[in-house]
Structure formats: structure tokens, C-alpha cells
Design a protein around this motif. Structure first.
Motif, mmCIF file in Angstrom:
data_model
loop_
_atom_site.group_PDB
_atom_site.id
_atom_site.type_symbol
_atom_site.label_atom_id
_atom_site.label_comp_id
_atom_site.label_asym_id
_atom_site.label_seq_id
_atom_site.Cartn_x
_atom_site.Cartn_y
_atom_site.Cartn_z
ATOM 1 N N HIS B 29 0.848 -1.200 0.000
ATOM 2 C CA HIS B 29 0.000 0.000 0.000
ATOM 3 C C HIS B 29 0.881 1.247 0.000
ATOM 4 O O HIS B 29 1.649 1.481 0.920
ATOM 5 C CB HIS B 29 -0.914 0.005 1.222
ATOM 6 N N ASP B 30 0.705 2.061 -1.047
ATOM 7 C CA ASP B 30 1.509 3.275 -1.151
ATOM 8 C C ASP B 30 0.994 4.389 -0.244
ATOM 9 O O ASP B 30 1.744 5.220 0.223
ATOM 10 C CB ASP B 30 1.493 3.795 -2.599
ATOM 11 N N ASN B 31 -0.314 4.411 -0.047
ATOM 12 C CA ASN B 31 -0.926 5.492 0.730
ATOM 13 C C ASN B 31 -1.006 5.119 2.202
ATOM 14 O O ASN B 31 -1.456 4.019 2.558
ATOM 15 C CB ASN B 31 -2.337 5.789 0.220
ATOM 16 N N LEU B 32 -0.582 6.035 3.039
ATOM 17 C CA LEU B 32 -0.668 5.833 4.482
ATOM 18 C C LEU B 32 -1.198 7.107 5.093
ATOM 19 O O LEU B 32 -0.738 8.199 4.776
ATOM 20 C CB LEU B 32 0.703 5.483 5.071
ATOM 21 N N TYR B 33 -2.189 6.957 5.955
ATOM 22 C CA TYR B 33 -2.863 8.090 6.586
ATOM 23 C C TYR B 33 -2.778 7.961 8.101
ATOM 24 O O TYR B 33 -2.849 6.861 8.651
ATOM 25 C CB TYR B 33 -4.348 8.118 6.195
ATOM 26 N N TRP B 34 -2.709 9.118 8.744
ATOM 27 C CA TRP B 34 -2.850 9.185 10.197
ATOM 28 C C TRP B 34 -4.094 10.020 10.508
ATOM 29 O O TRP B 34 -4.313 11.077 9.906
ATOM 30 C CB TRP B 34 -1.644 9.837 10.853
ATOM 31 N N TYR B 35 -4.878 9.518 11.459
ATOM 32 C CA TYR B 35 -6.060 10.215 11.952
ATOM 33 C C TYR B 35 -6.012 10.214 13.475
ATOM 34 O O TYR B 35 -5.317 9.404 14.089
ATOM 35 C CB TYR B 35 -7.353 9.502 11.513
ATOM 36 N N ARG B 36 -6.804 11.072 14.063
ATOM 37 C CA ARG B 36 -6.853 11.132 15.527
ATOM 38 C C ARG B 36 -8.285 11.393 15.966
ATOM 39 O O ARG B 36 -8.999 12.198 15.353
ATOM 40 C CB ARG B 36 -5.951 12.266 16.039
ATOM 41 N N ARG B 37 -8.671 10.708 17.038
ATOM 42 C CA ARG B 37 -9.969 10.982 17.643
ATOM 43 C C ARG B 37 -9.746 11.395 19.083
ATOM 44 O O ARG B 37 -9.338 10.576 19.919
ATOM 45 C CB ARG B 37 -10.898 9.775 17.584
ATOM 46 N N VAL B 38 -9.990 12.664 19.338
ATOM 47 C CA VAL B 38 -9.961 13.165 20.697
ATOM 48 C C VAL B 38 -11.294 12.816 21.345
ATOM 49 O O VAL B 38 -12.332 12.826 20.675
ATOM 50 C CB VAL B 38 -9.710 14.688 20.700
ATOM 51 N N MET B 39 -11.255 12.526 22.634
ATOM 52 C CA MET B 39 -12.447 12.041 23.339
ATOM 53 C C MET B 39 -13.688 12.869 23.028
ATOM 54 O O MET B 39 -13.697 14.080 23.195
ATOM 55 C CB MET B 39 -12.177 12.073 24.842
ATOM 56 N N GLY B 40 -14.729 12.175 22.578
ATOM 57 C CA GLY B 40 -16.010 12.817 22.357
ATOM 58 C C GLY B 40 -16.120 13.621 21.079
ATOM 59 O O GLY B 40 -17.148 14.244 20.823
ATOM 60 N N LYS B 41 -15.062 13.594 20.271
ATOM 61 C CA LYS B 41 -15.106 14.395 19.043
ATOM 62 C C LYS B 41 -14.926 13.515 17.812
ATOM 63 O O LYS B 41 -14.780 12.312 17.901
ATOM 64 C CB LYS B 41 -14.033 15.477 19.090
ATOM 65 N N GLU B 42 -14.980 14.166 16.649
ATOM 66 C CA GLU B 42 -14.862 13.410 15.414
ATOM 67 C C GLU B 42 -13.441 12.917 15.185
ATOM 68 O O GLU B 42 -12.487 13.456 15.718
ATOM 69 C CB GLU B 42 -15.248 14.279 14.197
ATOM 70 N N VAL B 79 5.310 12.656 19.120
ATOM 71 C CA VAL B 79 4.750 13.823 19.793
ATOM 72 C C VAL B 79 5.758 14.265 20.850
ATOM 73 O O VAL B 79 6.081 13.521 21.767
ATOM 74 C CB VAL B 79 3.394 13.505 20.462
ATOM 75 N N GLN B 80 6.268 15.485 20.688
ATOM 76 C CA GLN B 80 7.325 15.971 21.568
ATOM 77 C C GLN B 80 7.295 17.489 21.692
ATOM 78 O O GLN B 80 7.479 18.192 20.666
ATOM 79 C CB GLN B 80 8.683 15.538 21.007
ATOM 80 N N PRO B 81 7.073 18.037 22.881
ATOM 81 C CA PRO B 81 6.644 17.363 24.096
ATOM 82 C C PRO B 81 5.128 17.180 24.109
ATOM 83 O O PRO B 81 4.388 17.996 23.554
ATOM 84 C CB PRO B 81 7.057 18.355 25.187
ATOM 85 N N ALA B 82 4.677 16.120 24.729
ATOM 86 C CA ALA B 82 3.239 15.844 24.768
ATOM 87 C C ALA B 82 2.522 16.809 25.712
ATOM 88 O O ALA B 82 3.054 17.192 26.764
ATOM 89 C CB ALA B 82 2.999 14.407 25.211
ATOM 90 N N GLU B 83 1.325 17.200 25.323
ATOM 91 C CA GLU B 83 0.457 18.039 26.129
ATOM 92 C C GLU B 83 -0.830 17.274 26.439
ATOM 93 O O GLU B 83 -1.149 16.291 25.785
ATOM 94 C CB GLU B 83 0.122 19.337 25.389
ATOM 95 N N LEU B 84 -1.567 17.762 27.428
ATOM 96 C CA LEU B 84 -2.785 17.079 27.866
ATOM 97 C C LEU B 84 -3.769 16.901 26.712
ATOM 98 O O LEU B 84 -4.417 15.855 26.596
ATOM 99 C CB LEU B 84 -3.459 17.851 28.996
ATOM 100 N N GLU B 85 -3.861 17.937 25.859
ATOM 101 C CA GLU B 85 -4.847 17.893 24.773
ATOM 102 C C GLU B 85 -4.491 16.917 23.657
ATOM 103 O O GLU B 85 -5.270 16.722 22.714
ATOM 104 C CB GLU B 85 -5.062 19.289 24.178
ATOM 105 N N ASP B 86 -3.306 16.303 23.766
ATOM 106 C CA ASP B 86 -2.913 15.316 22.751
ATOM 107 C C ASP B 86 -3.531 13.944 23.031
ATOM 108 O O ASP B 86 -3.444 13.045 22.192
ATOM 109 C CB ASP B 86 -1.394 15.171 22.703
ATOM 110 N N SER B 87 -4.126 13.792 24.177
ATOM 111 C CA SER B 87 -4.763 12.510 24.526
ATOM 112 C C SER B 87 -5.854 12.178 23.528
ATOM 113 O O SER B 87 -6.619 13.045 23.106
ATOM 114 C CB SER B 87 -5.365 12.584 25.937
#
Lengths: 116, 116
Positions: B29-42, B79-87
Motif C-alpha cells: 500500500h503506497d498510501n498511508l494516513y494518520w487520523y486522531r480521535r480526541v475524546m467525544g469528538k470526530e 509527539v514531543q513534548p506531549a500536552e494534555l490535549e494530545d490525549s
């Protein structure tokens, strides 16, 4: 920018019954793709069904079918003869035909519970 | 055929620490994606690789996030440095070559990141 909205955070259905999950979206593009993904508890997200916007015929995959209303920008998922294994988070997603690497834009998800 | 894998499945770190997430896409697979879901959001798009090149990183929240894809194979997200909102839960997905919107994206199980 495209947006996807799922207005039902939670739904429940009796086993063997039919349930419809709602999804609306907003876009200025004329050609695009819509998806429903399912994420069972503690498992990977998998594609349930896909609709190409230029196709008027609603997509169907076994017990899963969609009601695609392009003018209304609505893309609902109907699950017939619900089974316990259908219990999961369902995400509606949008992808453009061109540009942006075809990233997916997701709705907030609907948690479907199936009662035995 | 092995699916998309992610490591670790869960990471708990202190604010200010560094964390590196890894994704192994489906072979070929040539395509690679990163996504994130923060709690309670899309689920939100972060970035897209085509082979080893960053095609679109418009979703990266800030310069504390660094993604790489060595030799067009696996990818890391630091992730450097990590913050609370990165959860949140970080998902990786891959798809075959080409950028047609009908290319199905296959998702990994996600990495749940908790920043204390």
C-alpha cells in the motif's frame, strides 16, 4: 471545507429488527464518495458500504443498504435483520474525488446497541 | 494477508514527555494516513503519505507532531513534548496506490494515548 454530521450519538435496535442511522454532509463538490465504517468494541474499523455520488442507485451489501439523497446531502444506513454482531460504533465518512489525497472526513459516530 | 498494525496499543505518559507511535501498513500500500480521535469528538485527519513523501499534512495540529515514513514502509508519529490535549486515539490507515476516492482505506486498531 466538507463537514459530516451524525445526529444520533446512540441508537438501539431489537435483534432481527431494522434500524436506520442518519448522516448528513456538506460539500461544494459534485463528485465524491461516501462511506459507512463500523468499529466493533476493541476492534479495527472496517468498511461496511460505499457510495459513489455520481451513481443514482443506492449501494447495497447484504443486510446493509444506504439511502443516498444527493440534493438533500443525506446518506443514511439501513441495517436489516439486525444481529448481535452489528453492535458497534458506526462512522459516516466523506472523500473527495480529487485533491486532498482523498482523506476521509468523519462524522461524530453513532453507537448502535443490539438487544437480544 | 496481515492488516494494518499499530504499536503500542496504549501509551500513558506524563505531560512534557515524548511518545512515538508506529504504524505498519498493508504490504504494497503506497498510501498511508494518520487520523486522531480526541475524546467525544470526530475522527480528524492528520496527514497523508504517498510512499515516503508527505502528500498532505494540513491536519497536523502543531510542530510538536512529527511524522515520518521510512523507505515508504512503516510510519512513525512522534509527539514531543506531549500536552494534555494530545490525549486520544490515533488511527493509521493504508490504501493501494493511486488517489481515487474509491480506494478503500484499511484501518489499524489505533493507539490510545493518555497524557497525564
Amino acid at each position: 471545507a466538507q463537514t459530516v454530521t451524525q445526529s444520533q450519538p446512540e441508537m438501539s435496535v431489537q435483534e432481527a429488527e431494522t434500524v436506520t442511522l442518519s448522516c448528513t454532509y456538506d460539500t461544494s463538490e459534485s463528485d465524491y464518495y461516501l462511506f459507512w465504517y463500523k468499529q466493533p468494541p476493541s476492534r479495527q474499523m472496517i468498511l461496511v458500504i460505499r457510495q459513489e455520488a455520481y451513481k443514482q442507485q443506492n449501494a447495497t451489501e447484504n443486510r446493509f443498504s444506504v439511502n443516498f439523497q444527493k440534493a438533500a446531502k443525506s446518506f443514511s444506513l439501513k441495517i436489516s435483520d439486525s444481529q448481535l454482531g452489528d453492535a458497534a460504533m458506526y462512522f459516516c465518512a466523506y472523500s473527495g474525488q480529487f485533491g486532498a489525497g482523498n482523506m476521509l472526513t468523519f462524522g461524530g459516530g453513532t453507537r448502535l446497541m443490539v438487544k437480544p | 494477508e496481515a492488516g494494518v498494525t499499530q504499536f503500542p496499543s496504549h501509551s500513558v505518559i506524563e505531560k512534557g514527555q515524548t511518545v512515538t507511535l508506529r504504524c505498519d501498513p498493508i504490504s504494497g500500500h503506497d498510501n498511508l494516513y494518520w487520523y486522531r480521535r480526541v475524546m467525544g469528538k470526530e475522527i480528524k485527519f492528520l496527514l497523508h503519505f504517498v510512499k515516503e513523501s508527505k502528500q498532505d499534512e494540513s491536519g497536523m495540529p502543531n510542530n510538536r507532531f512529527l511524522a515520518e515514513r521510512t523507505g515508504g514502509t512503516y510510519s512513525t508519529l512522534k509527539v514531543q513534548p506531549a500536552e494534555l490535549e494530545d490525549s486520544g486515539v490515533y488511527f493509521c490507515a493504508s490504501s493501494q496506490r493511486g488517489q481515487g476516492g474509491n480506494n478503500e482505506q484499511f484501518f489499524g486498531p489505533g493507539t490510545r494515548l493518555t497524557v497525564l
